[in-house]
Design a protein around this motif. Structure first.
Motif, PDB file in Angstrom:
ATOM      1  N   GLY A  87       0.785  -1.223   0.000  1.00 52.52           N
ATOM      2  CA  GLY A  87       0.000   0.000   0.000  1.00 52.52           C
ATOM      3  C   GLY A  87       0.819   1.275   0.000  1.00 52.52           C
ATOM      4  N   ASP A  88       2.121   1.183  -0.273  1.00 51.72           N
ATOM      5  CA  ASP A  88       2.956   2.383  -0.323  1.00 51.72           C
ATOM      6  C   ASP A  88       2.529   3.342  -1.430  1.00 51.72           C
ATOM      7  OD1 ASP A  88       4.554   1.955   1.851  1.00 51.72           O
ATOM      8  OD2 ASP A  88       6.292   1.264   0.729  1.00 51.72           O
ATOM      9  N   GLY A  89       1.914   2.841  -2.478  1.00 49.89           N
ATOM     10  CA  GLY A  89       1.381   3.718  -3.511  1.00 49.89           C
ATOM     11  C   GLY A  89       1.999   3.515  -4.873  1.00 49.89           C
ATOM     12  N   LYS A  90       1.748   4.482  -5.750  1.00 49.15           N
ATOM     13  CA  LYS A  90       2.219   4.434  -7.134  1.00 49.15           C
ATOM     14  C   LYS A  90       2.633   5.839  -7.552  1.00 49.15           C
ATOM     15  CE  LYS A  90       0.780   0.255  -8.893  1.00 49.15           C
ATOM     16  NZ  LYS A  90       0.635  -0.466  -7.680  1.00 49.15           N
ATOM     17  N   ILE A  91       3.509   5.886  -8.562  1.00 47.96           N
ATOM     18  CA  ILE A  91       3.901   7.140  -9.186  1.00 47.96           C
ATOM     19  C   ILE A  91       3.595   7.024 -10.674  1.00 47.96           C
ATOM     20  CG2 ILE A  91       5.809   8.703  -9.729  1.00 47.96           C
ATOM     21  CD1 ILE A  91       7.178   7.690  -7.162  1.00 47.96           C
ATOM     22  N   PHE A  92       2.936   8.048 -11.208  1.00 44.64           N
ATOM     23  CA  PHE A  92       2.612   8.102 -12.631  1.00 44.64           C
ATOM     24  C   PHE A  92       3.318   9.313 -13.228  1.00 44.64           C
ATOM     25  CE2 PHE A  92      -0.924   6.366 -10.247  1.00 44.64           C
ATOM     26  CZ  PHE A  92      -1.165   5.159 -10.892  1.00 44.64           C
ATOM     27  N   VAL A  93       3.922   9.144 -14.411  1.00 50.51           N
ATOM     28  CA  VAL A  93       4.611  10.238 -15.079  1.00 50.51           C
ATOM     29  C   VAL A  93       3.925  10.468 -16.421  1.00 50.51           C
ATOM     30  CG1 VAL A  93       6.810  11.075 -15.995  1.00 50.51           C
ATOM     31  CG2 VAL A  93       6.781   9.625 -13.942  1.00 50.51           C
ATOM     32  N   TYR A  94       3.435  11.707 -16.611  1.00 46.84           N
ATOM     33  CA  TYR A  94       2.716  12.079 -17.829  1.00 46.84           C
ATOM     34  C   TYR A  94       3.513  13.139 -18.592  1.00 46.84           C
ATOM     35  CZ  TYR A  94      -1.259  10.404 -15.005  1.00 46.84           C
ATOM     36  OH  TYR A  94      -2.102   9.678 -14.206  1.00 46.84           O
ATOM     37  N   ASN A  95       3.420  13.091 -19.914  1.00 47.31           N
ATOM     38  CA  ASN A  95       3.954  14.187 -20.720  1.00 47.31           C
ATOM     39  C   ASN A  95       3.069  15.403 -20.519  1.00 47.31           C
ATOM     40  OD1 ASN A  95       6.178  12.901 -21.966  1.00 47.31           O
ATOM     41  ND2 ASN A  95       4.791  11.854 -23.352  1.00 47.31           N
ATOM     42  N   LEU A  96       3.700  16.547 -20.355  1.00 50.21           N
ATOM     43  CA  LEU A  96       2.976  17.788 -20.121  1.00 50.21           C
ATOM     44  C   LEU A  96       3.195  18.679 -21.330  1.00 50.21           C
ATOM     45  CD1 LEU A  96       1.270  19.134 -17.958  1.00 50.21           C
ATOM     46  CD2 LEU A  96       3.372  19.997 -16.931  1.00 50.21           C
ATOM     47  N   GLN A  97       2.165  18.915 -22.092  1.00 51.93           N
ATOM     48  CA  GLN A  97       2.282  19.660 -23.339  1.00 51.93           C
ATOM     49  C   GLN A  97       2.596  21.131 -23.113  1.00 51.93           C
ATOM     50  OE1 GLN A  97      -0.874  18.975 -26.107  1.00 51.93           O
ATOM     51  NE2 GLN A  97      -0.464  20.850 -27.228  1.00 51.93           N
ATOM     52  N   ASP A  98       1.916  21.757 -22.156  1.00 51.96           N
ATOM     53  CA  ASP A  98       2.135  23.175 -21.932  1.00 51.96           C
ATOM     54  C   ASP A  98       1.698  23.542 -20.518  1.00 51.96           C
ATOM     55  OD1 ASP A  98       2.908  25.768 -22.482  1.00 51.96           O
ATOM     56  OD2 ASP A  98       1.233  26.219 -23.824  1.00 51.96           O
ATOM     57  N   VAL A  99       2.242  24.653 -20.028  1.00 56.57           N
ATOM     58  CA  VAL A  99       1.854  25.226 -18.747  1.00 56.57           C
ATOM     59  C   VAL A  99       1.740  26.728 -18.962  1.00 56.57           C
ATOM     60  CG1 VAL A  99       2.527  25.623 -16.347  1.00 56.57           C
ATOM     61  CG2 VAL A  99       3.111  23.470 -17.449  1.00 56.57           C
ATOM     62  N   VAL A 100       0.717  27.345 -18.406  1.00 57.64           N
ATOM     63  CA  VAL A 100       0.540  28.790 -18.519  1.00 57.64           C
ATOM     64  C   VAL A 100       0.341  29.365 -17.123  1.00 57.64           C
ATOM     65  CG1 VAL A 100      -0.842  30.658 -19.490  1.00 57.64           C
ATOM     66  CG2 VAL A 100      -0.581  28.511 -20.776  1.00 57.64           C
ATOM     67  N   ARG A 101       1.161  30.351 -16.767  1.00 59.91           N
ATOM     68  CA  ARG A 101       0.961  31.063 -15.506  1.00 59.91           C
ATOM     69  C   ARG A 101      -0.099  32.132 -15.780  1.00 59.91           C
ATOM     70  NH1 ARG A 101       6.090  32.512 -13.243  1.00 59.91           N
ATOM     71  NH2 ARG A 101       5.875  30.602 -12.028  1.00 59.91           N
ATOM     72  N   ILE A 102      -1.228  32.022 -15.126  1.00 61.02           N
ATOM     73  CA  ILE A 102      -2.365  32.893 -15.399  1.00 61.02           C
ATOM     74  C   ILE A 102      -2.019  34.361 -15.162  1.00 61.02           C
ATOM     75  CG2 ILE A 102      -4.711  33.486 -14.658  1.00 61.02           C
ATOM     76  CD1 ILE A 102      -5.115  30.456 -14.131  1.00 61.02           C
ATOM     77  N   ARG A 103      -1.336  34.661 -14.073  1.00 61.81           N
ATOM     78  CA  ARG A 103      -1.053  36.052 -13.720  1.00 61.81           C
ATOM     79  C   ARG A 103      -0.232  36.774 -14.770  1.00 61.81           C
ATOM     80  NH1 ARG A 103       3.339  38.237 -11.176  1.00 61.81           N
ATOM     81  NH2 ARG A 103       4.079  36.176 -10.605  1.00 61.81           N
ATOM     82  N   THR A 104       0.814  36.108 -15.317  1.00 58.32           N
ATOM     83  CA  THR A 104       1.747  36.782 -16.222  1.00 58.32           C
ATOM     84  C   THR A 104       1.632  36.354 -17.673  1.00 58.32           C
ATOM     85  OG1 THR A 104       3.459  35.121 -15.868  1.00 58.32           O
ATOM     86  CG2 THR A 104       3.430  37.021 -14.361  1.00 58.32           C
ATOM     87  N   GLY A 105       0.972  35.231 -17.915  1.00 57.49           N
ATOM     88  CA  GLY A 105       0.897  34.710 -19.275  1.00 57.49           C
ATOM     89  C   GLY A 105       2.129  33.921 -19.694  1.00 57.49           C
ATOM     90  N   GLU A 106       3.106  33.761 -18.783  1.00 58.73           N
ATOM     91  CA  GLU A 106       4.302  32.963 -19.110  1.00 58.73           C
ATOM     92  C   GLU A 106       3.882  31.552 -19.474  1.00 58.73           C
ATOM     93  OE1 GLU A 106       7.877  34.217 -16.289  1.00 58.73           O
ATOM     94  OE2 GLU A 106       5.970  34.029 -15.226  1.00 58.73           O
ATOM     95  N   ARG A 107       4.658  30.949 -20.384  1.00 60.78           N
ATOM     96  CA  ARG A 107       4.325  29.597 -20.846  1.00 60.78           C
ATOM     97  C   ARG A 107       5.538  28.683 -20.709  1.00 60.78           C
ATOM     98  NH1 ARG A 107      -0.616  30.212 -24.170  1.00 60.78           N
ATOM     99  NH2 ARG A 107      -0.584  27.961 -24.390  1.00 60.78           N
ATOM    100  N   GLY A 108       5.259  27.379 -20.723  1.00 60.73           N
ATOM    101  CA  GLY A 108       6.330  26.385 -20.690  1.00 60.73           C
ATOM    102  C   GLY A 108       7.054  26.365 -19.355  1.00 60.73           C
ATOM    103  N   GLU A 109       8.359  26.026 -19.408  1.00 54.29           N
ATOM    104  CA  GLU A 109       9.130  25.887 -18.180  1.00 54.29           C
ATOM    105  C   GLU A 109       9.216  27.184 -17.384  1.00 54.29           C
ATOM    106  OE1 GLU A 109      12.893  23.894 -18.508  1.00 54.29           O
ATOM    107  OE2 GLU A 109      12.041  22.269 -19.713  1.00 54.29           O
ATOM    108  N   GLU A 110       9.126  28.336 -18.051  1.00 52.72           N
ATOM    109  CA  GLU A 110       9.140  29.616 -17.327  1.00 52.72           C
ATOM    110  C   GLU A 110       7.951  29.735 -16.390  1.00 52.72           C
ATOM    111  OE1 GLU A 110       9.475  29.672 -20.888  1.00 52.72           O
ATOM    112  OE2 GLU A 110      11.633  29.493 -20.543  1.00 52.72           O
ATOM    113  N   ALA A 111       6.857  29.052 -16.710  1.00 52.29           N
ATOM    114  CA  ALA A 111       5.653  29.118 -15.900  1.00 52.29           C
ATOM    115  C   ALA A 111       5.705  28.178 -14.695  1.00 52.29           C
ATOM    116  CB  ALA A 111       4.423  28.798 -16.751  1.00 52.29           C
ATOM    117  N   LEU A 112       6.665  27.274 -14.695  1.00 55.61           N
ATOM    118  CA  LEU A 112       6.759  26.351 -13.561  1.00 55.61           C
ATOM    119  C   LEU A 112       7.244  27.101 -12.340  1.00 55.61           C
ATOM    120  CD1 LEU A 112       8.289  23.132 -15.176  1.00 55.61           C
ATOM    121  CD2 LEU A 112       5.903  23.631 -14.653  1.00 55.61           C
TER     122      LEU A 112
END
Length: 112
Positions: A87-112
């Motif tokens: 019962g220790d659990g599981k880890i799932f890794v998904y491809n992440l197409q894009d990320v957008v920071r709502i406040r600044t509009g930054e995209r991709g790794e800059e938004a992380l």
């Protein structure tokens, strides 16, 4: 970029959070979830009546990371969440197409 989702035991959350923060992870999402895997639930007694708990409570952590940090973060979660018990659990890794920071509009790794 990757989205890492880990389903872990409740009492390991703080240990995992601290390990991820120490590794430079700046944000995460934590969700209370229920489910089952190979455990298939367990029996409990309440007021003298035995009943089966089919869905076990867990915590799901989601973290977005750059591709080059994926293996490091997965290893950190494994080391912090592992008890060696079922019962220790599981880890799932998904491809992440894009990320957008709502406040600044930054995209991709800059938004992380």
């Amino acid at each position: 970029m990757k989205l890492i989702a880990a389903v872990i035991k409740h009492y390991k959350l703080e240990e995992v959070r601290k390990a991820l923060t120490d590794a430079g992870v700046q944000g995460m999402t934590v969700i209370e979830v229920k489910g089952f895997g190979r455990q298939k639930g367990h029996m409990e007694v309440y007021r003298g009546v035995e009943y089966e708990v089919k869905f076990l409570p867990k915590v799901k952590i989601e973290v977005a990371v750059p591709d080059e940090k994926t293996e490091e973060i997965v290893d950190i979660i494994i080391n912090a969440a592992r008890t060696g018990e079922i019962g220790d659990g599981k880890i799932f890794v998904y491809n992440l197409q894009d990320v957008v920071r709502i406040r600044t509009g930054e995209r991709g790794e800059e938004a992380l």
